[in-house]
Motif scaffolding. Structure first.
Motif, mmCIF file in Angstrom:
data_model
loop_
_atom_site.group_PDB
_atom_site.id
_atom_site.type_symbol
_atom_site.label_atom_id
_atom_site.label_comp_id
_atom_site.label_asym_id
_atom_site.label_seq_id
_atom_site.Cartn_x
_atom_site.Cartn_y
_atom_site.Cartn_z
ATOM 1 N N ARG A 55 0.396 -7.586 1.014
ATOM 2 C CA ARG A 55 -0.446 -6.242 1.549
ATOM 3 C C ARG A 55 -1.471 -6.427 0.702
ATOM 4 O O ARG A 55 -2.790 -5.850 1.156
ATOM 5 C CB ARG A 55 0.381 -5.125 1.236
ATOM 6 C CG ARG A 55 1.694 -4.685 2.184
ATOM 7 C CD ARG A 55 1.930 -3.213 1.921
ATOM 8 N NE ARG A 55 2.132 -2.658 0.869
ATOM 9 C CZ ARG A 55 3.491 -2.916 0.057
ATOM 10 N NH1 ARG A 55 4.515 -3.204 0.678
ATOM 11 N NH2 ARG A 55 3.453 -2.503 -1.052
ATOM 12 N N ASP A 56 -1.596 -6.764 -0.543
ATOM 13 C CA ASP A 56 -2.816 -6.617 -1.440
ATOM 14 C C ASP A 56 -2.464 -7.411 -2.543
ATOM 15 O O ASP A 56 -1.262 -7.811 -2.918
ATOM 16 C CB ASP A 56 -3.235 -5.210 -1.366
ATOM 17 C CG ASP A 56 -2.334 -4.240 -2.187
ATOM 18 O OD1 ASP A 56 -1.503 -4.720 -3.341
ATOM 19 O OD2 ASP A 56 -1.938 -3.344 -1.602
ATOM 20 N N THR A 57 -3.363 -7.452 -3.488
ATOM 21 C CA THR A 57 -3.218 -8.329 -4.696
ATOM 22 C C THR A 57 -2.116 -7.467 -5.736
ATOM 23 O O THR A 57 -1.472 -8.169 -6.220
ATOM 24 C CB THR A 57 -4.384 -8.296 -5.692
ATOM 25 O OG1 THR A 57 -5.607 -9.149 -4.898
ATOM 26 C CG2 THR A 57 -4.176 -9.236 -6.829
ATOM 27 N N PHE A 96 -6.199 -1.800 -5.767
ATOM 28 C CA PHE A 96 -6.361 -2.801 -5.011
ATOM 29 C C PHE A 96 -5.585 -2.405 -3.594
ATOM 30 O O PHE A 96 -5.941 -2.975 -2.426
ATOM 31 C CB PHE A 96 -5.038 -4.144 -5.328
ATOM 32 C CG PHE A 96 -5.559 -4.846 -6.598
ATOM 33 C CD1 PHE A 96 -6.791 -5.610 -6.398
ATOM 34 C CD2 PHE A 96 -4.835 -5.231 -7.728
ATOM 35 C CE1 PHE A 96 -7.112 -6.263 -7.321
ATOM 36 C CE2 PHE A 96 -5.257 -5.843 -8.811
ATOM 37 C CZ PHE A 96 -6.740 -6.477 -8.616
ATOM 38 N N SER A 97 -4.638 -1.249 -3.594
ATOM 39 C CA SER A 97 -4.308 -0.868 -2.341
ATOM 40 C C SER A 97 -5.320 0.140 -1.578
ATOM 41 O O SER A 97 -4.886 0.326 -0.333
ATOM 42 C CB SER A 97 -2.923 -0.087 -2.577
ATOM 43 O OG SER A 97 -3.260 1.201 -3.185
ATOM 44 N N GLY A 98 -6.174 0.378 -2.119
ATOM 45 C CA GLY A 98 -7.248 1.466 -1.566
ATOM 46 C C GLY A 98 -6.838 2.612 -1.842
ATOM 47 O O GLY A 98 -7.829 3.651 -1.620
ATOM 48 N N TRP A 142 -3.008 -1.205 -9.221
ATOM 49 C CA TRP A 142 -2.236 -1.288 -7.897
ATOM 50 C C TRP A 142 -2.800 -0.496 -7.140
ATOM 51 O O TRP A 142 -2.776 -0.714 -5.850
ATOM 52 C CB TRP A 142 -0.751 -0.948 -8.205
ATOM 53 C CG TRP A 142 -0.086 -2.143 -9.293
ATOM 54 C CD1 TRP A 142 -0.373 -3.017 -9.489
ATOM 55 C CD2 TRP A 142 1.289 -1.684 -9.644
ATOM 56 N NE1 TRP A 142 0.906 -3.820 -10.099
ATOM 57 C CE2 TRP A 142 1.600 -2.743 -10.557
ATOM 58 C CE3 TRP A 142 2.224 -0.549 -9.750
ATOM 59 C CZ2 TRP A 142 2.902 -2.839 -11.230
ATOM 60 C CZ3 TRP A 142 3.546 -0.700 -10.594
ATOM 61 C CH2 TRP A 142 3.706 -1.924 -11.172
ATOM 62 N N ARG A 188 -3.953 -11.273 1.062
ATOM 63 C CA ARG A 188 -3.634 -10.957 2.438
ATOM 64 C C ARG A 188 -3.431 -12.194 3.269
ATOM 65 O O ARG A 188 -2.586 -12.295 4.309
ATOM 66 C CB ARG A 188 -4.508 -10.116 3.424
ATOM 67 C CG ARG A 188 -4.463 -8.625 2.561
ATOM 68 C CD ARG A 188 -5.323 -7.772 3.051
ATOM 69 N NE ARG A 188 -5.262 -6.379 2.723
ATOM 70 C CZ ARG A 188 -6.308 -5.746 2.022
ATOM 71 N NH1 ARG A 188 -7.764 -6.357 2.240
ATOM 72 N NH2 ARG A 188 -6.100 -4.845 1.467
ATOM 73 N N SER A 196 -10.474 -10.656 -3.711
ATOM 74 C CA SER A 196 -9.193 -10.863 -4.301
ATOM 75 C C SER A 196 -7.949 -10.401 -3.149
ATOM 76 O O SER A 196 -7.184 -11.311 -2.901
ATOM 77 C CB SER A 196 -8.939 -10.125 -5.518
ATOM 78 O OG SER A 196 -7.377 -10.135 -6.067
ATOM 79 N N ASN A 197 -7.998 -9.270 -2.754
ATOM 80 C CA ASN A 197 -7.414 -8.838 -1.701
ATOM 81 C C ASN A 197 -7.348 -9.478 -0.457
ATOM 82 O O ASN A 197 -6.062 -9.822 0.283
ATOM 83 C CB ASN A 197 -7.603 -7.329 -1.279
ATOM 84 C CG ASN A 197 -7.099 -6.283 -2.130
ATOM 85 O OD1 ASN A 197 -5.991 -6.522 -2.863
ATOM 86 N ND2 ASN A 197 -7.693 -5.152 -2.397
ATOM 87 N N LYS A 198 -8.633 -10.135 -0.148
ATOM 88 C CA LYS A 198 -8.457 -11.071 1.023
ATOM 89 C C LYS A 198 -7.659 -12.115 1.024
ATOM 90 O O LYS A 198 -6.747 -12.556 1.969
ATOM 91 C CB LYS A 198 -9.922 -11.412 1.218
ATOM 92 C CG LYS A 198 -10.093 -12.136 2.696
ATOM 93 C CD LYS A 198 -11.510 -12.309 3.274
ATOM 94 C CE LYS A 198 -11.580 -13.082 4.329
ATOM 95 N NZ LYS A 198 -13.044 -13.413 4.825
ATOM 96 N N GLU A 209 -12.386 -6.844 -3.456
ATOM 97 C CA GLU A 209 -12.586 -6.983 -1.927
ATOM 98 C C GLU A 209 -11.934 -8.361 -1.723
ATOM 99 O O GLU A 209 -11.098 -8.524 -0.592
ATOM 100 C CB GLU A 209 -13.616 -6.564 -1.601
ATOM 101 C CG GLU A 209 -14.196 -6.879 -0.076
ATOM 102 C CD GLU A 209 -15.645 -6.623 0.358
ATOM 103 O OE1 GLU A 209 -15.769 -7.017 1.448
ATOM 104 O OE2 GLU A 209 -16.175 -6.399 -0.391
#
Length: 609
Positions: free
Chosen positions: A205-207, A462-464, A459, A200, A195-197, A193
């Protein structure tokens, strides 16, 4: 204020830089000065972080984890800050070297910390703790749980998986090691969570997209390139998988290994089923004994860990490279200490980004570690070769190239090479090549889908696309899809099997290893030609070529190494091979005799799962 190139606003008495404001007034000289200052600052912080990480991995305590986290946070925070500030030069036409540095400054992250100081501290702490949890991981069989001295670390588990053919013992070791990972799950979820922030905030888009942006092509194009390369080699893997499954079925029976299904993950000689070479004795073709056992030779000669490293250094010296510095021998870790936990996973370090080269490795006197030493020293010689580049260019052409260099050298660890260094009296007859090729395929070809799927999983995490409540299911779905491997016992979301792999716990991107296994054969084919080894249709198998002692091959190799990250990887590839595209055909060339033999063995038997 409008006449100056840097805009300063005074807010509540504080000087505040506003990135991007009046960016059109920035000049090339401003950009050059910005990058010079950035490189000086980042070099200092990188060295501090390297020193702290070295101590943390060699003396694992809560204090060293905290110090390493703090040092890494300082370095990462500064890089993130600089990456955001660099946006003020958007739209400015820069010379190619400055434009490349500016781009690298923005994408050179494995972890981008969020701008919020508390979240930045938290994600850095989580990264250090997850790494430490893996390093301290042990399996304590119930009968031994009262005595820590008898618990099994990853080295012990590795030896059991490599040597045992007892299904009960293998299953127990497999379950025991994977049990270290569930405690990581909550921290890993929060880590993703945060790392993605951070990613962005840098515009990704994400890590995962941030990681894929490092390959001199759009992230989605890189994902397609990986798929293309896998399609080239997948038929060879399917042939190997079918042959191995048949032989294991003969050994363990239909009830354990199905005729046309996946192979249980605990039966392939490696805790992650990523390298199958340890089961070679169980699947070797009749009469294919090469006539020597390198592990036995090394043990019988009373080879010491430092001797293993000297062999690896000697290979590079034979190509014309200078010896490693004295500090390498003084500061490296070669033997697992008796008095403390360390991260035994082999790694190479350039602690001062110049001459302070080291490896950290708990060396066993085995053929596998003989090869691993060559691999790790490949990193060190690469690090020294590009150390004269500006700081932002002190890295490999891409992260896969770094991994490929040492393995390229290891492909020259042929019987002929072992004769030259005095470990063999004579090379076995070429009629033994199927056995040698099969053993190497169990290491190299078997690894390819594993090298691919680790980041296919991350991947999607990270993208959800893969939510936390599907982490383990998705992990095993991908292992089935790519490897044809299944867990030996039922798994659930109470488990967190990805965390039992170092690179997941330590947040190390993994596609680099897949790329390296493709590139090392492409490099080997090119260097073998430079060394004067007749290959490609000449009747001399590529697998019999060694570049040991070839100054011509060494010069070609060094020219690419010295480039570092200063040019796109396609240009570095061209410097080495004369080709601008990655091409897995070199793997097919190398294993062509084996592919023919495997297809003969598999006639009338199911292939695939």
């Amino acid at each position: 204020m409008a006449s100056i190139t840097k805009t300063i606003l005074l807010i509540a008495g504080q000087a505040l830089w506003v990135p991007g404001l009046f960016a059109a007034q920035s000049t090339v000289q401003d950009a050059r000065k910005f990058l010079e200052d950035a490189e000086q600052r980042l070099l200092v912080l990188a060295n501090e972080a390297q020193q702290a990480s070295w101590v943390q991995e060699n003396f694992i305590t809560s204090d060293t984890e905290a110090l390493a986290a703090l040092a890494n946070q300082r370095a990462t925070d500064e890089q993130v800050r600089l990456a955001k500030e660099a946006k003020r030069f958007d739209g400015l036409t820069l010379p190619p070297d400055l434009a490349r540095k500016m781009r690298l400054l923005r994408i050179g992250f494995t972890l981008a910390t969020p701008a919020d100081p508390k979240e930045s501290e938290e994600v850095s702490r989580l990264a250090a703790e997850l790494d430490g949890m893996y390093g301290k991981g042990k399996y304590c069989p119930p009968a031994l749980a009262s005595s820590d001295k008898k618990c099994l670390d990853i080295g012990d588990i590795t030896r059991i998986m490599a040597a045992s053919s007892n299904p009960g013992e293998l299953l127990d070791a497999w379950k025991g090691w994977h049990a270290i990972a569930p405690p990581m799950r909550k921290d890993f979820t929060r880590f993703v969570e945060l790392s993605n922030k951070g990613a962005r905030e840098l515009g990704f888009r994400d890590t995962g997209a941030m990681w894929r942006s490092k390959y001199d092509m759009p992230p989605d194009d890189f994902a397609k390139e990986v798929d293309r390369l896998w399609a080239q080699v997948r038929p060879l893997y399917l042939s190997l998988h079918a042959y191995v499954r048949n032989r294991l079925r003969e050994k363990y029976g239909d009830a354990v290994v199905p005729a046309n299904g996946p192979i249980p993950a605990d039966l392939l000689g490696n805790i992650w089923a990523q390298d199958w070479s340890n089961i070679y004795p169980s699947v070797a073709p009749a009469g294919a004994d090469p006539g020597y056992d390198l592990t036995r030779i090394l043990v019988d000669r009373k080879t010491q860990p430092t001797d293993m490293v000297r062999y690896g250094e000697g290979f590079f010296k034979s190509l014309g490279f200078a010896p490693l510095p004295p500090t390498f021998w003084e500061r490296s870790l070669f033997v697992k200490p008796r008095d403390r936990d360390v991260v035994c996973h082999a790694s190479a370090w350039d602690v001062d980004n110049a001459e302070d080269l080291r490896i950290k490795m708990c060396i066993d006197i085995t053929a596998e570690d003989f090869t691993t030493v060559h691999h790790e020293l490949g990193h060190n010689f690469y690090q020294r070769a590009y150390s004269k580049q500006p700081f932002l260019f002190r890295d490999s052409a891409n992260d896969g190239v770094h991994e490929a260099i040492g393995d390229t050298i290891a492909l020259s660890v042929t019987p002929e090479y072992l004769v030259k260094i005095g470990l063999l009296d004579r090379a076995p007859d070429s009629s033994k090549d199927i056995g040698l090729l099969l053993k190497r395929a169990l290491e190299k070809v078997a690894f390819l889908p594993f090298g691919l799927l680790i980041d296919q999983w991350r991947w999607r995490v990270f993208s959800g696309e893969i939510p936390p409540d599907k982490y383990n299911q998705a992990w095993w779905d991908l292992r089935m899809k790519y490897q044809g491997i299944a867990p030996p016992v039922e798994r659930s979301e109470l488990d967190f099997d990805p965390g039992a792999k170092y690179h997941v716990a330590a947040n190390v991107p993994y596609t680099r290893y897949f790329l390296s296994f493709i590139m090392q054969f492409q490099f080997h084919r090119a260097l073998a030609r430079a060394a004067g080894c007749p290959v490609a249709g000449s009747g001399t198998p590529l697998s019999r070529c060694s570049i040991y002692g070839s100054k011509e091959a060494g010069e070609k190799l060094n020219r690419m190494l010295e480039m570092g990250l200063s040019r796109p990887w396609q240009e570095a590839l061209y410097e080495m091979t004369g080709e601008r595209d990655l091409d897995a055909s070199a793997i097919l060339d190398y294993f062509a005799p084996l592919q023919k033999w495997l297809d003969e063995q598999n006639k009338g038997k199911p292939v695939g799962w």
